[in-house]
Design an enzyme around this catalytic site. Structure first.
Site, PDB file in Angstrom:
ATOM      1  N   SER A  26       0.805  -1.233   0.000  1.00  0.00           N
ATOM      2  CA  SER A  26       0.000   0.000   0.000  1.00  0.00           C
ATOM      3  C   SER A  26       0.831   1.272   0.000  1.00  0.00           C
ATOM      4  O   SER A  26       0.315   2.340  -0.299  1.00  0.00           O
ATOM      5  CB  SER A  26      -0.913   0.028   1.221  1.00  0.00           C
ATOM      6  N   ASP A  35      -4.142   7.724   8.584  1.00  0.00           N
ATOM      7  CA  ASP A  35      -5.206   6.826   9.048  1.00  0.00           C
ATOM      8  C   ASP A  35      -4.765   5.862  10.151  1.00  0.00           C
ATOM      9  O   ASP A  35      -5.470   4.913  10.456  1.00  0.00           O
ATOM     10  CB  ASP A  35      -5.780   6.035   7.855  1.00  0.00           C
ATOM     11  N   HIS A  70      -1.206   4.561   7.437  1.00  0.00           N
ATOM     12  CA  HIS A  70      -0.513   5.214   6.316  1.00  0.00           C
ATOM     13  C   HIS A  70      -0.320   6.698   6.582  1.00  0.00           C
ATOM     14  O   HIS A  70      -1.015   7.277   7.423  1.00  0.00           O
ATOM     15  CB  HIS A  70      -1.325   5.028   5.028  1.00  0.00           C
TER      16      HIS A  70
END
Ligand SMILES: *[C@@H]1O[C@H](CO)[C@@H](O)[C@H](O)[C@H]1NC(C)=O
Ligand SMILES: *[C@@H]1O[C@H](CO)[C@@H](O)[C@H](O)[C@H]1NC(C)=O
Ligand SMILES: *[C@@H]1O[C@H](CO)[C@@H](O)[C@H](O)[C@H]1NC(C)=O
Ligand SMILES: *[C@@H]1O[C@H](CO)[C@@H](O)[C@H](O)[C@H]1NC(C)=O
Length: 386
Positions: free
Chosen positions: A56, A360, A363
């Site tokens: 990610s 978040d 991240h």
């Protein structure tokens, strides 16, 4: 319930969980981050394309196109709010490091091609105006085939460096995706074969030679999943040689095919494993350099880059009173709770994400990624060496 448990495990490359795993003493870097001082503009390198592998930290739209994608928090608002006002598959409020790195490397993107492309949602207006030469996600649908003229992004959020079957043998479930590093390599091989067949140019002009290969960041999730599923630090540490060997084997395979410029990033400062992982990785890369003296194999120190951002937060414009607070989240001391994470109903983002490092709980914000990319660029990670 299914959603909650998925979310619970959707730890991609956690900046935060780490704080719960391991005390600060063990994850200090041995070298101090470099001081914030002006440096000459690096010489820009013109790459023919970027091929990105990873999770990610670099996924610009693959995982949300997989069957489990719609359940990903990153497929929901307010992810991507700063880009086009809707999710792009990036696990941040805006751009990722690869977007900034792509912009640096001056790749010629045919903007017109993108405008004609029917899946405009991923490249809608503000984005195009930036002219971002980020390589397109491999799973991007489209007929005729989406443009991969400037490389391909194979990164998948939630993916691991080890095959999910290998992790399972070690009692670790990979809950988000099966598209681990070697699967991404298989995608690359299929893409490359296709490229050679259609363009018939693999002998006369090898695109691999002039391209930048970003092999990672990858491996962070292997350790995250191990910890989240109750494994000990020893268990996670035992994975390190396996993870690093996978990364090395992928690098070798790419070099054997013709790649000459590789950047292999280390892990973020998360938990206890990254220091050992990063050292092991650097040793493996040193071996590779001896084996391939004519290939540029550069280690990108994401650990130091992240530490530099934390250390220089005030100068970089971040709010320092709540430096570890999460912009998009709710609950607890850090505005973060596994039960109500960003992307879930009723969880909102702060009004000023640029003042936050942590987006978040897992991240970083676009602003933090941009600062990290700046640091890496100034550290000359992407300069033309060959
Ligand atoms: C960019 O690529 C297009 C299509 O391949 C080409 O026509 C154009 O001349 C290129 N532009 C530059 C500035 O290299
Ligand atoms: C990964 O593969 C296994 C075995 O085929 C399957 O049971 C599982 O659902 C897959 N996981 C995901 C997230 O797709
Ligand atoms: C891992 O996955 C790759 C790609 O699917 C496969 O080729 C390889 O045999 C697998 N390796 C192991 C050890 O399972
Ligand atoms: C924390 O959570 C609340 C409620 O979801 C939100 O309004 C706020 O902006 C969040 N961010 C910060 C940094 O406090």
């Amino acid at each position: 319930m299914a959603k909650t448990s998925l979310v619970l495990f959707l730890v991609l490359s956690s900046f935060f969980i780490a704080l719960l795993q391991c005390d600060a003493r063990t994850h200090r870097s041995r070298t101090q981050p470099r001081p914030l001082r002006p440096q000459p503009e690096p010489q820009r390198c013109k790459y023919d394309g970027i091929f990105q592998f990873g999770d990610s930290i670099s996924d610009t739209g693959n995982q949300i196109l997989e069957p489990a994608g719609p359940r990903s928090p990153c497929a929901h608002n307010p992810y991507g709010q700063k880009l086009i006002g809707e999710p792009t598959g990036r696990c941040s409020n805006g751009r990722l490091m690869i977007d900034f790195i792509g912009a640096l490397t001056n790749i010629n993107v045919s903007i017109l091609w993108r405008l004609l492309h029917k899946h405009l949602v991923y490249y809608s207006k503000p984005y195009l105006e930036l002219g971002l030469p980020t390589p397109n996600p491999y799973l991007e649908p489209g007929e005729p085939a989406v443009s991969f003229n400037h490389g391909v992004n194979f990164a998948v959020a939630g993916s691991t460096a080890l095959n999910t079957s290998v992790l399972l043998q070690n009692g670790i479930l990979s809950p988000v995706t099966n598209s681990s590093l070697l699967v991404q390599l298989d995608w690359f091989l299929a893409h490359y074969q296709n490229l050679c067949e259609t363009a018939k140019n693999c002998e006369t002009y090898n695109i691999l030679k002039g391209s930048l290969f970003m092999v990672g960041e990858t491996g962070g999730n292997d350790y995250n999943y191990a910890f989240l599923q109750g494994k000990s630090i020893e268990d996670a540490t035992a994975l390190v040689p396996l993870v690093v060997n996978n990364i090395r084997d992928v690098a070798k395979k790419l070099i054997d095919l013709g790649a000459t410029r590789l950047v292999v990033p280390g892990n973020f400062p998360i938990g206890c494993s990254p220091m050992y992982h990063n050292q092991y990785l650097q040793d493996a890369l040193q071996q590779l350099r001896l084996e391939y003296p004519n290939v540029a194999i550069v280690y990108a120190d994401y650990y130091q880059a992240a530490e530099w951002v934390l250390t220089n937060a005030p100068q970089l414009g971040f709010e320092t009173k709540s430096i570890l607070k999460v912009c998009c989240g709710t609950g607890g001391d850090y505005n973060f709770s596994l039960m109500s994470m960003c992307g879930m109903e009723g969880v909102f983002a702060c009004s000023d994400p640029d003042q936050y490092i942590n987006w978040d709980g897992v991240h970083l914000t676009e602003k933090a990624y941009q600062s990290m990319a700046d640091w890496l660029i100034k550290s000359q990670v992407f300069e033309c060496i060959v």
